[in-house]
Design a protein around this motif. Structure first.
Motif, PDB file in Angstrom:
ATOM      1  N   GLU A  41       2.123  26.218  -9.643  1.00  0.00           N
ATOM      2  CA  GLU A  41       2.729  27.638  -9.476  1.00  0.00           C
ATOM      3  C   GLU A  41       1.883  28.855  -9.729  1.00  0.00           C
ATOM      4  O   GLU A  41       1.801  29.890  -9.061  1.00  0.00           O
ATOM      5  N   PHE A  98      12.767  23.753 -16.305  1.00  0.00           N
ATOM      6  CA  PHE A  98      12.118  23.071 -15.231  1.00  0.00           C
ATOM      7  C   PHE A  98      11.616  21.722 -15.672  1.00  0.00           C
ATOM      8  O   PHE A  98      11.127  21.629 -16.887  1.00  0.00           O
ATOM      9  N   ARG A 108       7.160  19.259  -4.510  1.00  0.00           N
ATOM     10  CA  ARG A 108       6.407  20.626  -4.531  1.00  0.00           C
ATOM     11  C   ARG A 108       4.749  20.413  -3.834  1.00  0.00           C
ATOM     12  O   ARG A 108       4.464  21.293  -3.001  1.00  0.00           O
ATOM     13  N   GLY A 146       8.782  30.130  -4.341  1.00  0.00           N
ATOM     14  CA  GLY A 146      10.374  29.898  -4.681  1.00  0.00           C
ATOM     15  C   GLY A 146      10.591  28.197  -4.420  1.00  0.00           C
ATOM     16  O   GLY A 146      11.360  27.614  -5.281  1.00  0.00           O
ATOM     17  N   PHE A 149       9.402  26.098  -7.271  1.00  0.00           N
ATOM     18  CA  PHE A 149      10.304  26.108  -8.308  1.00  0.00           C
ATOM     19  C   PHE A 149      11.516  25.378  -8.042  1.00  0.00           C
ATOM     20  O   PHE A 149      11.988  24.627  -8.966  1.00  0.00           O
ATOM     21  N   LEU A 150      12.009  25.358  -7.013  1.00  0.00           N
ATOM     22  CA  LEU A 150      13.380  24.920  -6.681  1.00  0.00           C
ATOM     23  C   LEU A 150      13.102  23.545  -6.672  1.00  0.00           C
ATOM     24  O   LEU A 150      14.207  22.771  -7.038  1.00  0.00           O
ATOM     25  N   ALA A 153      13.541  22.772 -10.518  1.00  0.00           N
ATOM     26  CA  ALA A 153      14.246  23.552 -11.330  1.00  0.00           C
ATOM     27  C   ALA A 153      15.449  22.540 -11.997  1.00  0.00           C
ATOM     28  O   ALA A 153      16.196  21.828 -11.045  1.00  0.00           O
ATOM     29  N   MET A 158      17.574  28.977 -13.269  1.00  0.00           N
ATOM     30  CA  MET A 158      16.355  28.695 -12.572  1.00  0.00           C
ATOM     31  C   MET A 158      16.644  28.346 -11.108  1.00  0.00           C
ATOM     32  O   MET A 158      15.954  28.682 -10.368  1.00  0.00           O
ATOM     33  N   SER A 162      15.367  30.680  -8.078  1.00  0.00           N
ATOM     34  CA  SER A 162      14.260  30.026  -6.937  1.00  0.00           C
ATOM     35  C   SER A 162      14.945  29.925  -5.583  1.00  0.00           C
ATOM     36  O   SER A 162      14.122  30.258  -4.643  1.00  0.00           O
ATOM     37  N   THR A 165      14.665  33.453  -4.207  1.00  0.00           N
ATOM     38  CA  THR A 165      13.328  33.742  -3.702  1.00  0.00           C
ATOM     39  C   THR A 165      12.973  33.092  -2.494  1.00  0.00           C
ATOM     40  O   THR A 165      12.313  33.775  -1.694  1.00  0.00           O
ATOM     41  N   LEU A 166      13.041  31.885  -2.349  1.00  0.00           N
ATOM     42  CA  LEU A 166      12.929  31.151  -0.951  1.00  0.00           C
ATOM     43  C   LEU A 166      13.651  31.992   0.178  1.00  0.00           C
ATOM     44  O   LEU A 166      13.056  32.067   1.143  1.00  0.00           O
ATOM     45  N   ALA A 282      12.649  21.669   0.048  1.00  0.00           N
ATOM     46  CA  ALA A 282      13.203  22.150  -1.425  1.00  0.00           C
ATOM     47  C   ALA A 282      14.460  22.014  -1.121  1.00  0.00           C
ATOM     48  O   ALA A 282      15.062  21.656  -2.477  1.00  0.00           O
TER      49      ALA A 282
END
Length: 551
Positions: A41, A98, A108, A146, A149-150, A153, A158, A162, A165-166, A282
């Protein structure tokens, strides 16, 4: 005093703002944060900053020549970093917020690769739309961050940060072609429905936080709820329902699919391609981690709810797709039906189920993005996405016809393409787990899906020269030297090759998916819990067996 905590030296109300932790040196703090886990990331964030700053310095026209390739290089570097994190001994980072376990690494990677393919198909499309390519890439990279991280998470804050953000990046991407009224309408619908979904999901998380006595990490929430005996709590059931509603919106499962057809039709096609794969991957990562870790006391309940969503998605997605006349709307309902297939692996809740789910997501990455690349190339050359306009395309553009046909047939599950093996693994895992109804429904809806995919292939291949559509009759001379067309050609051919070869050589991919499951602690703890009752009779018979051996 040296042994006192920071918070003990403060007075109320400031004291509540600090976590009661003893003083620690920098080495201990670094070990607790374990920031190396998010190196992939970090690489994507660095790439994002390079694109933004470079665009500001050199200007819009000059930056469009190199920013796509810098973005692709950064994303591929992140995938390489994920490869080296595959078997890490300490995946937990940022005080439990995380989790970089094997499941997280693989999902990811799927999100990052979906962004790579999306950039390949975006260069020419965004250039034709007259908007800034660097700004588009910046928002896309933010959405990718995003999603990544999701996928790992493991804590409520978190997860929500995330997810937003996405989601917010997705809203911006959907309305990116500001001069197109359909794009504006799609973005507004997506924003309104998405905001409602986020509010419902957040309410479910807040209920979890309250029922657990103020815990935020998923494992601590499950332990606290189990200790307090809140299994029969109505609040826990409501939290589960609201959490599933938020997840179902993200993966476009019925009845939370209302945004999908309009957004797919109105949004820029590269954005739709990313939403169909990256955002969905995700979403399934969130579903696995949240439902398995935070709701172990309601396992049967969430199995039942997800099974109902899978049935509705399989039926509605595949049946309504039969009546579509636009390729983008057809792929929208196809995406809903594909979510139903993937949910079979989630519902059966076994090692084989999760492995087949991950394998199908890997397969879906290439065959679905390949189909969208074909749709983009046809629309760039003809200006339409109507299925009837594909008539006779084989005689004017054999390469596009071949690649698009392979990807569509793979989505339908035709052997020996990778989609066939993806569905076979899902159905086999479901049959082994006793989910006979879901498997039979999956087989029936697969046959239905084959019809509307083959309808497009037949339109392209079988039509006689005199039956060509007007768009194909006026098809421009094929030239790959135009800006952005070479990357589109590379992406189209690559996805078609992977779709074909990965089916024949599916064993390594399935071994990779199976390894991700067996190396993920939360899934293995679940298997041990599920098998505990089954092993008790064997243990009870052990003395008798030993006695028989001695005699």
């Amino acid at each position: 005093m040296p042994g006192e905590s920071i918070a003990s030296s403060l007075t109320y109300p400031y004291r509540i703002l600090f976590i009661e932790l003893p003083l620690m040196d920098f080495a201990t703090l670094a070990a607790q944060l374990n920031a190396g886990t998010i190196l992939p990331e970090g690489i994507v964030i660095t790439t994002l900053m390079l694109v933004i700053v470079g665009d500001l310095i050199v200007g819009r026209t000059a930056s469009s020549r190199w920013t796509p390739y810098v973005s692709i290089a950064g994303l591929l570097a992140a995938v390489v970093a994920l490869y080296y994190q595959w078997d890490t001994s300490n995946p937990i980072s940022f005080l439990g917020s995380f989790n970089g376990d094997a499941l997280s690494v693989l999902l990811r990677g799927i999100v990052a690769l979906s962004a790579v393919v999306t950039i390949l198909m975006s260069i020419s499309y965004i250039d034709r739309s007259g908007t800034s390519l660097a700004e588009f890439l910046s928002i896309l990279l933010t959405a990718t961050i995003g999603g990544m991280f999701l996928s790992g998470a493991d804590e409520l804050v978190m997860i929500f940060v995330s997810l937003e953000t996405l989601s917010i990046s997705s809203y911006l991407l959907t309305g990116y072609t500001k001069r197109d009224p359909r794009s504006n309408e799609a973005s507004l619908k997506y924003l309104l429905i998405g905001a409602s979904s986020s509010a419902i999901f957040l309410y479910g998380l807040s209920l979890l936080y309250g029922l657990s006595g103020g815990e935020t990490t998923l494992s601590a929430i499950a332990g606290s709820i189990a200790d307090t005996g809140s299994r029969q709590s109505l609040g826990l059931v409501i939290a589960l329902v609201f959490a599933i509603a938020g997840i179902a919106f993200k993966i476009a499962a019925v009845p939370f699919h209302q945004w999908t057809p309009d957004v797919y039709e109105g949004a820029p096609t590269p954005v739709v391609a990313f939403l169909s794969v990256g955002s969905k991957a995700a979403g399934f990562a969130l579903a696995i981690r949240l439902l398995v870790t935070a709701f172990p006391l309601l396992t049967q309940e969430w199995h039942l709810v997800m099974a109902a969503l899978a049935v509705l998605s399989l039926v509605l997605g595949n049946v309504v797709a039969l009546a579509q006349t636009s390729m983008k709307r057809l792929l929208a309902y196809s995406s809903i039906g594909q979510a139903g297939f993937i949910m079979i692996g989630l519902v059966i809740d076994s090692d084989a189920g999760y492995a087949s789910l991950i394998f199908y997501l890997i397969s879906y990455l290439f065959m679905n993005l390949g189909a969208f690349m074909g749709v983009i190339l046809f629309s760039l050359r003809t200006g339409t996405d109507q299925i009837s306009e594909y008539a006779g395309l084989y005689q004017k553009d054999p390469l596009l016809t071949l690649c698009l046909s392979l990807c569509l047939l793979s989505l339908g599950g035709i052997p020996p393409l990778v989609g066939f093996f993806g569905k076979i693994y899902l159905f086999w895992a479901g049959w082994q787990a006793g989910a006979y109804g879901l498997v039979l429904l999956g087989l029936i809806t697969s046959v239905i899906s084959i019809y509307y995919y083959i309808r497009v292939v037949k339109m392209m291949v079988v039509k006689e020269p005199q039956e060509m559509s007007d768009s194909v009759k006026n098809y421009p001379a094929i030239s790959w030297s135009l800006p952005g067309m070479r990357s589109l050609q590379v992406g189209l051919v690559t996805t078609a090759i992977v779709t074909s070869v990965a089916g024949i050589l599916s064993n390594p991919l399935f071994a990779l998916a199976n390894s991700a499951v067996t190396q993920t602690p939360i899934l293995q703890q679940l298997s041990l819990t599920a098998n505990r009752d089954a092993t008790v009779p064997e243990a009870a018979l052990a003395p008798t067996i030993d006695a028989d051996r001695k005699s």
